[in-house]
Design an enzyme around this catalytic site. Structure first.
Site, mmCIF file in Angstrom:
data_model
loop_
_atom_site.group_PDB
_atom_site.id
_atom_site.type_symbol
_atom_site.label_atom_id
_atom_site.label_comp_id
_atom_site.label_asym_id
_atom_site.label_seq_id
_atom_site.Cartn_x
_atom_site.Cartn_y
_atom_site.Cartn_z
ATOM 1 N N GLY A 60 -5.954 42.726 44.242
ATOM 2 C CA GLY A 60 -5.665 44.109 43.628
ATOM 3 C C GLY A 60 -4.377 44.772 43.974
ATOM 4 C CB VAL A 115 -3.391 46.256 49.371
ATOM 5 C CG1 VAL A 115 -2.784 45.844 50.852
ATOM 6 C CG2 VAL A 115 -3.709 47.729 49.512
ATOM 7 C CG HIS A 155 -6.480 53.265 58.955
ATOM 8 N ND1 HIS A 155 -5.194 53.876 58.989
ATOM 9 C CD2 HIS A 155 -6.723 52.800 57.644
ATOM 10 C CE1 HIS A 155 -4.909 53.819 57.892
ATOM 11 N NE2 HIS A 155 -5.686 53.434 56.994
HETATM 12 P P1 NAI Z 1 -8.157 47.089 44.860
HETATM 13 O O1 NAI Z 1 -9.333 47.677 44.105
HETATM 14 O O2 NAI Z 1 -6.686 47.275 43.843
HETATM 15 O O3 NAI Z 1 -8.331 45.791 44.987
HETATM 16 C C1 NAI Z 1 -9.212 45.042 45.925
HETATM 17 C C2 NAI Z 1 -9.509 43.679 45.205
HETATM 18 O O4 NAI Z 1 -10.704 43.117 45.934
HETATM 19 C C3 NAI Z 1 -9.867 43.627 43.738
HETATM 20 O O5 NAI Z 1 -9.085 42.847 42.880
HETATM 21 C C4 NAI Z 1 -11.446 43.050 43.894
HETATM 22 O O6 NAI Z 1 -11.627 42.271 42.710
HETATM 23 C C5 NAI Z 1 -11.312 42.176 45.094
HETATM 24 N N1 NAI Z 1 -12.488 41.766 45.611
HETATM 25 C C6 NAI Z 1 -13.637 42.267 45.597
HETATM 26 N N2 NAI Z 1 -14.591 41.433 46.286
HETATM 27 C C7 NAI Z 1 -14.017 40.325 46.791
HETATM 28 C C8 NAI Z 1 -14.213 39.169 47.247
HETATM 29 N N3 NAI Z 1 -15.825 39.084 47.502
HETATM 30 N N4 NAI Z 1 -13.436 38.260 47.325
HETATM 31 C C9 NAI Z 1 -12.216 38.457 46.819
HETATM 32 N N5 NAI Z 1 -11.821 39.476 46.235
HETATM 33 C C10 NAI Z 1 -12.509 40.369 46.086
HETATM 34 O O7 NAI Z 1 -7.868 47.790 46.282
HETATM 35 P P2 NAI Z 1 -6.807 47.982 47.031
HETATM 36 O O8 NAI Z 1 -5.766 49.142 46.739
HETATM 37 O O9 NAI Z 1 -5.780 46.545 47.087
HETATM 38 O O10 NAI Z 1 -7.245 48.075 48.643
HETATM 39 C C11 NAI Z 1 -7.965 47.123 49.177
HETATM 40 C C12 NAI Z 1 -8.578 47.427 50.381
HETATM 41 O O11 NAI Z 1 -7.739 47.790 51.495
HETATM 42 C C13 NAI Z 1 -9.336 48.671 50.215
HETATM 43 O O12 NAI Z 1 -10.470 48.515 50.907
HETATM 44 C C14 NAI Z 1 -8.422 49.920 50.754
HETATM 45 O O13 NAI Z 1 -9.228 50.909 51.367
HETATM 46 C C15 NAI Z 1 -7.889 48.877 52.000
HETATM 47 N N6 NAI Z 1 -6.728 49.549 52.493
HETATM 48 C C16 NAI Z 1 -6.453 49.784 53.573
HETATM 49 C C17 NAI Z 1 -5.313 50.136 54.326
HETATM 50 C C18 NAI Z 1 -5.078 50.015 55.666
HETATM 51 O O14 NAI Z 1 -4.141 50.925 56.382
HETATM 52 N N7 NAI Z 1 -5.918 49.299 56.599
HETATM 53 C C19 NAI Z 1 -4.244 50.645 53.528
HETATM 54 C C20 NAI Z 1 -4.596 50.458 51.971
HETATM 55 C C21 NAI Z 1 -5.461 50.124 51.637
HETATM 56 C C1 2OP Z 2 -4.476 54.335 53.450
HETATM 57 O O1 2OP Z 2 -4.135 55.036 54.427
HETATM 58 C C2 2OP Z 2 -6.474 54.074 52.202
HETATM 59 O O2 2OP Z 2 -6.241 53.463 54.276
HETATM 60 C C3 2OP Z 2 -5.617 53.835 53.041
HETATM 61 O O3 2OP Z 2 -3.448 54.466 52.619
#
Ligand code: NAI
Ligand code: 2OP
Length: 308
Positions: A11, A13, A176
């Protein structure tokens, strides 16, 4: 240079992280994995074709399975659902725990010696799920949050003081979430304590904005959450591992008594090298910062308990 880095979740990230990994030539191959058919393959092929322009030789491979990721030295786990307006990171816990658990089991199967950088939210609890499901030692399960939260804090400070962001040294610890702990006592501008350069009210406002940095972007995007800075933060951690840099970065790690905290993932200064977590750097905190760190760790623990 690493032989192989795998990014799970293609996705926002994950795909951006894969691109950054390739552009930085951090591995011979980057494997992008997702459950959606065609998406990781299409994004990977598109990124691979940017190599001649961007000047990288990294093979970018997309897949719906884990066989191509066999033997990868590092995994970046971004699989799961992201926040939408009105949702907290904790609202994602049940869905993402199931996803991260299944991902970690696959990682253990194909790359039992790998290092895992967890990104999926709620971050600290997902680190715990990944550690449980993989059976990996704490040295090889790291959570990305502090690098991002610190980058936000440094950005706002540099903007407010009209100085280069490169000259701001700072660290944000804790879980976080809203309870994260920007360490004002360790924030300097080229070694000058920030309190000498910025009035208290402005500093408080910046701390507050950094704490809400994720929500601010969710409010603007409306359909998802931040990904440019998050992917850059995850890749900085991979870079520290790939080049055995011994960088001290704020990462979520499984604490075993450091900072008076035990059996909980929480953001603390961590030395990162080729073995993953090489040291938890136990620094002195003010009484107020220590109290805030404990409160933040307890907030993580309560989500862990709620998850069961
Ligand atoms: P997104 O929705 O764009 O991408 C997530 C992807 O995971 C999707 O393409 C989906 O098909 C895939 N997915 C779902 N189940 C799966 C599985 N079993 N195996 C493989 N892929 C699978 O979301 P985004 O924006 O990329 O965020 C991803 C995660 O990172 C979210 O949980 C978000 O909250 C988290 N996040 C954490 C941050 C941090 O600072 N730790 C910062 C930004 C995002
Ligand atoms: C952020 O801090 C959603 O954890 C994600 O942007």
């Amino acid at each position: 240079m690493l032989q192989k880095v795998a990014v799970v979740g293609a996705g926002n990230v994950g795909a951006t992280a894969a691109q950054r990994l390739a552009e930085k030539n951090l591995a011979r191959a980057v494997v992008l994995i997702d459950v959606l058919e065609g998406i990781p393959q299409g994004k990977a092929l598109d990124q691979f074709q940017s190599g001649p322009i961007e000047g990288f030789d990294t093979r970018v491979i997309g897949s719906n399975g884990y066989d191509e990721a066999a033997g990868a030295e590092v995994f970046v786990v971004t699989a799961g659902i992201a926040r939408k307006p009105g949702m907290s990171r904790d609202d994602l816990v049940k869905t993402n725990a199931g996803i991260v658990r299944s991902v970690a089991e696959q990682i253990r199967r194909v790359a039992p010696d790998s290092i895992v950088v967890v990104v999926s939210n709620p971050l600290d609890v997902m680190c715990y799920v990944a550690m449980q499901a993989s059976g990996f030692p704490r040295e090889r399960i790291l959570g990305m949050a502090g690098v991002l939260d610190t980058a936000r804090y440094r950005t706002f400070l540099a903007e407010a003081m009209d100085v280069s962001v490169e000259d701001i040294q700072a660290m944000v610890l804790g879980g976080h979430g809203d309870t994260m702990v920007p360490l004002v006592s360790y924030t300097t501008v080229s070694g000058i304590p920030v309190s000498q350069l910025l009035e208290a009210a402005k500093l408080d406002a910046i701390v507050d904005r950094a704490r809400n940095g994720g929500a601010e972007i969710v409010g603007l995007l409306k359909t998802g959450s931040a990904y440019y800075a998050p992917s850059a933060a995850a890749v900085q951690m991979v870079e520290a591992i790939a080049h055995d840099k011994k960088r001290i970065l704020p990462c979520a790690v499984w604490l075993q008594g450091e900072y008076g905290l035990k059996d909980v993932f929480c953001g603390v200064p961590a030395k990162l090298g080729r073995k993953g977590l090489e040291q938890v750097v136990d620094i002195r905190l003010t009484a107020e910062e220590s109290k805030a760190l404990h409160a933040s760790a307890e907030a993580v623990r309560s989500t862990m308990v709620a998850l069961g």
